[in-house]
Scaffold this motif. Structure first.
Motif, short mmCIF file in Angstrom:
data_model
loop_
_atom_site.label_atom_id
_atom_site.label_comp_id
_atom_site.label_asym_id
_atom_site.label_seq_id
_atom_site.Cartn_x
_atom_site.Cartn_y
_atom_site.Cartn_z
N VAL A 15 -1.17 -38.58 44.09
CA VAL A 15 -2.64 -38.48 44.21
C VAL A 15 -3.08 -37.02 44.21
O VAL A 15 -4.08 -36.67 43.58
N ARG A 16 -2.32 -36.17 44.86
CA ARG A 16 -2.67 -34.74 44.90
C ARG A 16 -2.66 -34.14 43.48
O ARG A 16 -3.56 -33.39 43.11
N VAL A 17 -1.67 -34.50 42.67
CA VAL A 17 -1.62 -34.02 41.28
C VAL A 17 -2.84 -34.52 40.52
O VAL A 17 -3.46 -33.78 39.76
N LEU A 18 -3.22 -35.78 40.73
CA LEU A 18 -4.41 -36.33 40.05
C LEU A 18 -5.67 -35.59 40.49
O LEU A 18 -6.53 -35.28 39.67
N LEU A 19 -5.77 -35.29 41.77
CA LEU A 19 -6.94 -34.56 42.28
C LEU A 19 -7.01 -33.14 41.71
O LEU A 19 -8.07 -32.66 41.34
N GLU A 20 -5.86 -32.48 41.66
CA GLU A 20 -5.81 -31.09 41.18
C GLU A 20 -6.05 -30.98 39.68
O GLU A 20 -6.35 -29.91 39.18
N ASN A 21 -5.87 -32.08 38.96
CA ASN A 21 -5.99 -32.08 37.50
C ASN A 21 -6.94 -33.16 37.02
O ASN A 21 -6.72 -33.80 36.01
N GLU A 22 -8.02 -33.34 37.76
CA GLU A 22 -8.92 -34.47 37.54
C GLU A 22 -9.49 -34.54 36.13
O GLU A 22 -9.68 -35.61 35.58
N ALA A 23 -9.73 -33.43 35.51
CA ALA A 23 -10.35 -33.44 34.18
C ALA A 23 -9.34 -33.63 33.05
O ALA A 23 -9.72 -33.73 31.90
N ASN A 24 -8.05 -33.70 33.37
CA ASN A 24 -7.02 -33.67 32.33
C ASN A 24 -6.60 -35.03 31.79
O ASN A 24 -5.99 -35.09 30.74
N LYS A 95 -14.11 -35.25 25.84
CA LYS A 95 -15.17 -34.82 26.75
C LYS A 95 -15.67 -36.04 27.51
O LYS A 95 -15.79 -37.11 26.95
N GLU A 96 -15.92 -35.85 28.79
CA GLU A 96 -16.41 -36.94 29.63
C GLU A 96 -17.93 -36.97 29.61
O GLU A 96 -18.58 -35.93 29.58
N ILE A 97 -18.47 -38.19 29.65
CA ILE A 97 -19.90 -38.40 29.83
C ILE A 97 -20.04 -39.08 31.19
O ILE A 97 -19.54 -40.18 31.38
N LYS A 98 -20.68 -38.41 32.10
CA LYS A 98 -20.82 -38.96 33.46
C LYS A 98 -22.02 -39.89 33.60
O LYS A 98 -22.08 -40.68 34.51
N GLU A 99 -22.97 -39.80 32.68
CA GLU A 99 -24.17 -40.64 32.77
C GLU A 99 -23.83 -42.08 32.36
O GLU A 99 -23.03 -42.30 31.48
N ASP A 100 -24.48 -43.03 32.99
CA ASP A 100 -24.26 -44.43 32.66
C ASP A 100 -25.41 -44.92 31.80
O ASP A 100 -26.47 -45.29 32.29
N TRP A 101 -25.20 -44.90 30.49
CA TRP A 101 -26.24 -45.29 29.55
C TRP A 101 -26.31 -46.79 29.34
O TRP A 101 -27.18 -47.28 28.63
N LEU A 102 -25.43 -47.53 29.95
CA LEU A 102 -25.36 -48.97 29.70
C LEU A 102 -25.99 -49.81 30.80
O LEU A 102 -25.93 -51.03 30.76
#
Length: 143
Positions: A15-24, A95-102
């Motif tokens: 979990v720590r690795v996932l947190l430290e590399n969240e955008a990857n 690239k991530e889109i954080k907005e919920d268009w749906l």
């Protein structure tokens, strides 16, 4: 952890690795290599089992972006649904889109079909106009 699962050293390291590399959006192998740097005693099979458990507990989301590699991403409590992705089919940039268009579509599905959406995932595959590999391909085609 939830559902009476203990937070073991292996689970915490993952979990720590996932947190430290969240955008990857890393693969299990990439996560394992990062875990192994700090915990050389943790094996690949343990990381795989941990990721499957975290997926079952809805702590992480398992995704595939068309490259036949399962990737893992932490779920975010700030959003009701997962975020969405733009994926370049030439260079693999994402690239991530954080907005919920749906959201409006979900309301319509419930209203017209009696179907309550619990979650969704949306991926757009295409090419970035700025993709260096795309430019090479376009220039070759024009020649």
């Amino acid at each position: 952890m939830s559902n009476n699962y203990k937070l073991t050293v292996q689970r915490e390291a993952t979990v720590r690795v996932l947190l430290e590399n969240e955008a990857n959006h890393m693969s299990a192998e990439e996560i394992f290599l990062r875990v192994k740097q700090k915990h050389p005693e943790i094996g690949l099979a343990t990381v795989y089992r941990t990721l499957e458990l975290l997926t079952d507990l809805h702590i992480v989301e398992k995704m595939n972006f068309g490259d036949r590699v399962a990737r893992f991403d932490l779920r975010n409590d700030d959003h009701e649904h997962m975020h969405h992705h733009l994926i370049c089919s030439v260079c693999g940039k994402m690239k991530e889109i954080k907005e919920d268009w749906l959201l409006e579509l979900e309301k319509r599905l419930e209203r017209e079909y009696g179907f309550l959406v619990k979650d969704h995932r949306l991926e757009f595959t295409g090419t970035y106009l700025t993709c260096p590999k795309n430019c090479k391909r376009v220039n070759k085609a024009a020649s």
